[in-house]
Design an enzyme around this catalytic site. Structure first.
Site, PDB file in Angstrom:
ATOM      1  N   SER A 277      -2.827  -4.549  -4.682  1.00 18.06           N
ATOM      2  CA  SER A 277      -1.571  -5.090  -4.173  1.00 18.06           C
ATOM      3  C   SER A 277      -1.019  -6.129  -5.135  1.00 18.06           C
ATOM      4  O   SER A 277      -1.742  -7.026  -5.599  1.00 18.06           O
ATOM      5  CB  SER A 277      -1.792  -5.717  -2.793  1.00 18.06           C
ATOM      6  OG  SER A 277      -0.606  -6.309  -2.323  1.00 18.06           O
TER       7      SER A 277
ATOM      8  N   GLY B 144       0.789  -1.229   0.000  1.00 15.24           N
ATOM      9  CA  GLY B 144       0.000   0.000   0.000  1.00 15.24           C
ATOM     10  C   GLY B 144       0.813   1.266   0.000  1.00 15.24           C
ATOM     11  O   GLY B 144       0.262   2.357   0.047  1.00 15.24           O
TER      12      GLY B 144
END
Length: 1468
Positions: free
Chosen positions: A212, A159
């Site tokens: 991700s 992130g």
């Protein structure tokens, strides 16, 4: 970091803070090694001296772009600098050559435009603001100049923005590398378009990031001799295969699954692909993601701001660019759809032992669909999932798999297919882009998953964190060790600087033999034995920790923190071989693409694959990656996630500081500042800074470069530098100081030259302007003198002309004024004389005229007044005749009367005015008569007549005024009477409206009751018929008669009359023992197991009674509701009766009340009487039932209208006699349990209520002895006991999840209230009301309103000055809920022992007694107390509404039953 050594009062400092990490403030006191600091937040703290650091008060509020420039380079300074820049959307900051990138969590398109790329193209490093483009440009320039391959390592936790930074780097390198066209598609375009493809198949949403990367990626961009892109290759590492089959909420599976499910309806219109025969969703037989097992394990199906349809089209376009054909794209998405269908195949036990088959038609459908998409044989696919072939010496043994093993086989096939598909995509991209074998240099961009630590960490997190450990070691070696090796090579004086080395962690994990990976590759039976081996091997290792409360977990102390791993799936996830049946199945596929994913294996490769593992392959891939990086010059970008909320403009200090520490950024800053970050060769240094001493440059032929360099440094007075063998080393900030001095010398020289040139140009310009000004001044002065002379000459001539002209005008004006004055005076004098003449003439004639007019006007006024009096008299008579139509005529009559009255008053006033005027005129005439001698009165009789006439008129006017006053008085009386009658009419109309509304409600209620009664009669008719049939079959005296069956519902009207088991059950059970041998009964052991299980307190599943749902599902599954004869219902009723008789505690009764009401709700929704008609002829108004069964029969039709499909396992069946009888008996037991609970509550509360009433006298007596008010000192212990008792009862009911409607009707019934007097009871009632307000409305309902009678009575007792209150105020305002009898008793028995005040007045008591006499004639029973309602205060409709809110579908069945095969239906 250097702390504050000598603090003084007033110094600005930083100190540690547990919430904000670091907080600034001012020193207010110094006491040895402790300082007292007043923080900017307002709090004062005391800190140790070694935890206090100085603050730079002159720092810019915008921060600095390179943190090596900070005056104080410590943690709080770095944190403040990053925060200042982040809040201004300056997300990039240098730390030497390391770029720190903060994720803004918002789009900043101006930072990545083509114009921005042009700005950074060729710019010196550090010249412009920090940016990834600067890192990429530095790597590209270094590659061009030095001819050395470069690598850019992008790291950070999940992130932090690694993927986006990688995209920006690749865009800039593609922009710099030019265009080399191949097949109409440029290489750089293919490189950029490979990102959407790999993200679609390799990225997913995690807890920390919506996009991700679940794989590592190293992109090698190759360049030719001209530094243009000539080829590229993509290397991937360790795809997270387990995500295909298993995800947790709120994560998602890979993006490609959701894109395919959201494919647009008409692809050919918005895509360049050829027209397709059918829509993709129909072709692959797809639906919403929630219908697939591999996707619905999480409730997250969509991402905010992401259009899956548009992403699908983007991915298809990217596939076109990278060279994937349309047929290959269709095959790729066909495989993706097949994986989804594989996940929906469920298995059940087969006919053979330990075998499995597809569970139902749905599973067979998905099996056929998967076989169609894989283009393989359906039977072969089934066998590969449900069977295994074991090859021995010359034999092939087929082994069946149980359902659990078949499920694992299905998931293994899905994972290996997806892994092969991803590897094929990477190989296809590499082949399509092409690699340049002649390329000598390249730039690699590494984008790999960051450090991960979740609540549950499995084998994937273990491999990911191992990768980060290896990369961290590479970072340490490059930034720290290489720095110190450079100092050693140059032979300069330096001190060794310690840094954090993680080699011991790498040895723990990958050391061979003895490492965790090596132990994992050994053969283990279970994960527990593997964990036990780890505990034994590494029990003394400082990086390995065994958790205290786990038998198979282990913790590793990574560089970024401690991570606990769960070993349950380590052994399965470490396997890296394909099942032979799967290889054979898909290798023989009719689809060339699918067959190409599983090429045939040689014998050697098949044997070696059985001994390979994911951990070993990960270790080998990391070794290859580090070898590649060792041959390149690395550049680092450290991505930082500012907050865990993934929102912009939020800066979490502690989180960011931890990331900087884990990434080694703070350590790099410390080393860089402690060493010599700036170094230059001697010739470069002399060439740049020789301007400081030009004489040394002239003498440079006599000295070498080293000597010149030393002399230059000595001349500028620089301290702390080092002279190496080939370079000069400068400390942090010294290079900037030298550049500043160089710019100062160059600036002084430039200023001197500019001064001389500007002086010459200014003097030349001044002389030219001076000569021109003299010429202009001479001409202007001569012109101005001529103009001044001409002006003076004209002024003298004008003065003479003006004097003569003014004299002429003045003489002319004087002459005209004289003539006008004479004319005006003559006219005015003549007008005054004429007015005097006319006035005398008119006065003489007016006397005669006024006398005549006065008589006529009075006569006319008299006629008008008489007419008005007659009109008023007529209107009064009309008012009497029109009393029945008052409302319509009232407004019109009042208006007419008011107008008439105003006219009369106006006329009277005019008459009086005229009379007064005539009298005054007569007086004036009489006075004037003596003055005017020439006027003689000819007729004196006429004057006398007129005088007499006037007297009569005056008398008439006075009589008319009297009549007008009488008329006004009558008008007011009539108006008052009209208002009273109108008020009564309005009250009557309102009562009529209320009566009509009540009549409509009664008609509606009557219709509903008639319908419910007809339904009840239909059900009773069925019961009678079944009873008669039983009677005819048995033909014994013990058979119940038709009359007893008719009275069957009334046997359950009162719970007090019920025995331990209802009489009908015992009676029917004795009549025929063969009912227990019915052909529809299940085996005896199944019923015994069910009763044995539910008779125990098996509890609740998330607030839903498990026993009721289990009983209902079992009865429905065994089809007992449709059975003509069965004994199961009798046994269930006997079980409930025995249970409540054995234990009548509140906890036990509440448990059975919850289960019985829920089971009764399910029976009501499911059972319907056979032969019941929809309508019936009403037979009159039935009596209002007071039992639960009576309400149930009345509400049967309304309850049956509830849709049954709200619960999937509930369906309507045509109930036979035993089922209907069971429902009636169950309702009776529910009523009995409720009654027992209510009686218990009443018993416990009765004594407490008596104490509340009696304690009033005790407290009052004590207060009188003490001389104080008992209301203020009374202790409310009995009231508190009542509230505690109710709280305990409420807790028990809620703990057993009793329906809220039952709780609402059990708590605070009317029998809990009584009459008393005084302030003590009032304070107790206030506590009761406060307790009611604290509870939820669903539990209390209208219970608080039940106290209104007592509250009004107590409020009347404590009110002051009762003798001033009228009866209407008492009835309407103070005590509207109390009857006249209750009010009369309170008033007569009232006495004031505190203030000795009086009761109500005798008039009020007299009115009450009269009304009591009238009411006693109407009411047979006049009671002074409230009635005690003993009926059951709820209906089955209310129970259905309360239970209906619960979702009974997913109730978990008891563990004691589901372990038996006969009860597996409970899991459906």
């Amino acid at each position: 970091m250097a702390n504050l050594s000598n603090p003084t009062v007033g110094s600005q400092v930083w100190t540690e803070d547990p919430d904000e990490a670091w907080i600034d403030g001012e020193v207010v006191e110094v006491n040895g090694d402790e300082v007292t600091i007043t923080c900017t937040s307002g709090k004062t703290i005391t800190a140790k001296l070694n935890n206090v650091f100085p603050k730079d008060t002159d720092v810019s509020p915008c921060g600095v772009d390179d943190m090596t420039k900070l005056a104080y380079l410590h943690e709080p300074g770095v944190l403040l600098n990053l925060k200042s820049r982040f809040m201004m959307n300056e997300i990039y900051t240098y730390t030497g050559n390391i770029l720190i990138a903060m994720n803004p969590f918002q789009r900043l398109p101006h930072l990545y435009s083509t114009h921005m790329m042009e700005q950074y193209k060729g710019a010196d490093f550090g010249e412009l603001a920090p940016h990834p483009f600067a890192i990429a440009d530095a790597a590209y320039r270094r590659m061009m100049i030095d001819g050395i391959s470069q690598a850019i390592l992008v790291s950070g936790e999940s992130g932090a923005g690694k993927t986006e930074s990688t995209k920006m780097l690749m865009r800039f390198l593609a922009h710099m590398g030019g265009k080399v066209a191949t097949d109409a598609r440029s290489v750089e375009q293919q490189i950029l378009e490979s990102n959407p493809v790999l993200e679609a198949f390799g990225n997913a949403k995690t807890v920390r990031n919506n996009n991700s990367s679940r794989f590592g990626k190293f992109v090698e961009i190759q360049f030719d001799e001209k530094a243009r892109i000539s080829g590229a290759a993509v290397r991937t590492y360790l795809l997270e295969r387990s995500r295909v089959c298993q995800i947790s909420d709120p994560e998602r599976n890979y993006h490609c699954f959701y894109m395919l499910c959201a494919a647009p309806s008409e692809l050919a219109k918005s895509h360049s692909v050829a027209a397709m025969g059918k829509q993709d969703i129909d072709r692959y037989k797809l639906d919403h993601p929630r219908t697939f097992h591999y996707l619905n394990q999480s409730n997250c199906f969509a991402l905010d701001g992401v259009d899956e349809s548009e992403e699908y089209l983007t991915t298809r376009r990217a596939m076109d660019v990278v060279g994937i054909s349309t047929d290959e794209q269709d095959a790729i998405f066909s495989v993706v759809a097949a994986i989804l269908h594989l996940g929906n195949i469920e298995f059940a036990e087969g006919e053979e032992p330990d075998s499995s088959v597809p569970k139902d038609d749905k599973s067979w459908y998905h099996l056929r669909t998967a076989a169609e998409l894989f283009m393989c044989n359906e039977k072969a696919l089934e066998d590969s999932l449900c069977k295994r072939i074991i090859i021995t010496r010359g034999d092939r043994i087929t082994k069946n798999l149980n359902p659990e093993a078949a499920t694992l086989s299905r998931d293994a096939l899905a994972k290996v297919v997806y892994s092969r598909l991803f590897d094929w995509l990477v190989d296809k991209i590499n082949c399509s882009i092409g690699q340049d074998p002649d390329s000598k240099i390249l730039i690699g961009v590494l984008d790999i998953y960051g450090f991960e630590s979740f609540k549950t960490n499995s084998f994937e997190q273990f491999c990911i964190n191992l990768t980060n450990e290896k990369l961290q070691q590479h970072f340490n070696q490059h930034v720290f060790k290489m720095e110190q090796e450079e100092y050693t090579k140059e032979e300069i004086d330096w001190s060794y600087i310690e840094f954090i080395d993680n080699q011991d962690i790498l040895d723990l994990i990958e050391k061979k033999p003895g490492g965790i990976i090596a132990l994992l590759d050994e053969a283990w039976s279970t994960h527990e034995t593997f964990a036990e081996k780890l505990y034994q091997t590494f029990k003394n290792h400082q990086r390995f920790i065994k958790p205290k409360f786990s038998r198979s977990d282990f913790t590793i102390r990574h560089y970024a923190g401690d991570v606990t791993y769960q070993t349950e799936l380590f052994l399965d996830k470490n396997k890296d071989y394909v099942v032979a049946e799967h290889q054979e199945l898909l290798g023989a596929s009719r689809c060339p693409f699918v067959a190409g994913l599983f090429p045939p294996l040689t014998e050697d490769s098949s044997k070696s694959s059985k001994f390979s593992s994911i951990g070993l392959r990960c270790k080998q891939q990391l070794q290859t990656l580090l070898e590649t990086l060792s041959h390149t010059e690395p550049h680092y970008i450290r991505c930082v996630k500012p907050n865990n909320l993934l929102r912009p403009a939020i800066f979490e200090n502690t989180n960011i500081l931890q990331q900087l520490r884990c990434g080694g950024v703070l350590e790099a800053i410390r080393i860089s500042c402690a060493g010599y970050p700036t170094r230059r060769t001697f010739d470069e240094f002399v060439d740049r800074f020789g301007i400081f001493a030009p004489n040394l440059l002239d003498e440079s032929r006599n000295f070498d470069e080293v000597t010149v360099t030393k002399k230059l440094l000595e001349k500028v007075g620089l301290k702390g530098y080092q002279i190496g063998k080939t370079k000069v080393f400068l400390r942090a900030g010294q290079m900037a100081e030298l550049d500043a001095r160089r710019n100062e010398v160059l600036g002084l020289s430039a200023k001197k030259i500019q001064r001389k040139v500007r002086s010459y140009l200014a003097r030349k310009h001044f002389i030219l302007l001076q000569k021109s000004a003299i010429l202009l001044q001479t001409a202007c002065r001569g012109y101005n003198a001529c103009q001044h002379y001409e002006k003076m000459r004209r002024q003298a001539a004008a003065s003479i002309i003006q004097a003569y002209f003014r004299m002429h005008l003045a003489r002319k004006m004087y002459t005209n004024n004289c003539l006008a004055s004479i004319t005006i005076q003559s006219g005015l004098r003549g007008m005054v004389a004429r007015k005097e003449f006319h006035y005398r003439k008119q006065t003489r004639a007016a006397i005669i005229i006024q006398a005549a007019k006065e008589a006529g006007a009075l006569q006319e006024a008299k006629n008008k007044l008489e007419k008005q009096v007659e009109e008023l008299t007529w209107r009064l008579q009309l008012e009497k005749r029109m009393r029945l139509d008052l409302e319509e005529a009232r407004s019109q009559e009042i208006t007419k009367l008011q107008v008439a009255l105003q006219d009369m008053q106006l006329q009277v006033k005019e008459t009086k005015t005229m009379l007064a005027a005539e009298q005054e005129a007569s007086k004036k005439t009489a006075e004037n008569a003596s003055l005017v001698h020439e006027v003689q009165v000819i007729d004196t009789d006429l004057t006398n007549k007129i005088t007499a006439e006037n007297e009569k008129l005056k008398a008439l006017v006075s009589s008319l005024e009297t009549k007008i006053q009488e008329t006004e008085q009558k008008f007011e009386e009539t108006s008052a009477l009209s208002e009273e009658r109108l008020k009564k009419i309005l009250e009557t109309e309102s009562k009529i409206d209320e009566s009509e509304a009540k009549l409509i409600d009664l008609k509606t209620s009557m219709q509903s009751l008639q319908e419910k009664l007809s339904n009840m009669e239909s059900e009773n008719q069925v019961l009678r018929q079944q009873a008669l049939i039983l009677a005819s079959v048995k033909n014994t005296p013990s058979t119940p008669s038709k009359q007893s069956m008719d009275n069957l519902p009334h046997q359950f009207m009162d719970h007090k009359d019920l025995p331990n088991a209802p009489p009908p059950i015992k009676h029917i059970a004795k009549t025929d023992s063969r009912l227990r041998k019915s052909y529809v009964d299940r085996p005896q052991e199944n019923v015994d197991m069910l009763i044995k299980c539910v008779v125990q307190n098996i509890g609740f599943d998330e607030g839903k009674p498990a026993a009721a749902v289990t009983i209902y599902k079992s009865l429905l599954h065994w089809k007992l509701f449709e059975a003509e004869k069965t004994s199961v219902f009798d046994r269930l009723i006997q079980m409930i009766g025995c249970a409540i008789e054995d234990d009548q505690s509140t906890e036990h009764l509440a448990y059975w009340l919850s289960n019985s009401s829920t089971l009764l709700y399910l029976l009501q929704k499911s059972l319907k009487a056979a032969g019941a008609t929809s309508s019936s002829t009403p037979r009159g108004k039935p009596p209002t039932p007071t039992s639960l069964f009576g309400r149930m029969t009345q509400g049967f039709r309304s309850s049956s209208n509830i849709p049954v499909d709200e619960l999937a396992f509930v369906r309507q069946v045509e109930a036979k006699y035993p089922a209907l009888l069971f429902k009636q008996q169950l309702s009776a037991y529910a009523e009995k349990i409720f009654g027992i609970l209510r009686d218990n509550a009443k018993k416990e509360l009765s004594s407490l209520i008596s104490q509340c009433i009696q304690v009033t006298r005790t407290v009052r007596a004590k207060s009188m002895l003490r001389g104080r008010s008992f209301g203020s000192n009374a202790q409310n212990s009995p009231w508190q006991s009542i509230i505690d008792n109710l709280d305990n009862l409420l807790a028990v009911l809620q703990g057993n999840y009793v329906p809220e409607i039952l709780i609402q009707n059990l708590l605070l019934r009317r029998e809990c209230c009584s009459f008393s007097n005084g302030e003590y009871v009032k304070s107790g009632l206030d506590e009761m009301e406060l307790w009611c307000n604290k509870l939820k409305p669903e539990l209390v309902g209208s219970s608080s309103d039940e106290l209104k009678h007592t509250k009004q009575a107590i409020g009347f007792l404590v009110i002051f000055q009762k003798y001033r209150i009228s009866y209407d105020e008492i009835v309407n305002d103070l005590c509207p809920a109390l009857t006249v009898q209750q009010l009369y008793r309170i008033c007569t028995q009232y006495y004031d022992d505190k203030y000795n005040s009086q009761s109500v007045s005798p008039t009020v008591l007299s009115d009450m007694s009269k009304l009591m006499v009238n009411d006693s004639a109407d009411d047979d029973e006049a009671t002074f107390l409230l009635d005690d309602d003993l009926s059951i205060p709820f209906s089955l409709d209310e129970i259905s509404t309360s239970v209906h809110d619960k979702d009974l579908l997913d109730v978990k069945p008891p563990e004691e039953l589901i372990k038996y095969t006969a009860f597996q239906f409970l899991l459906d």
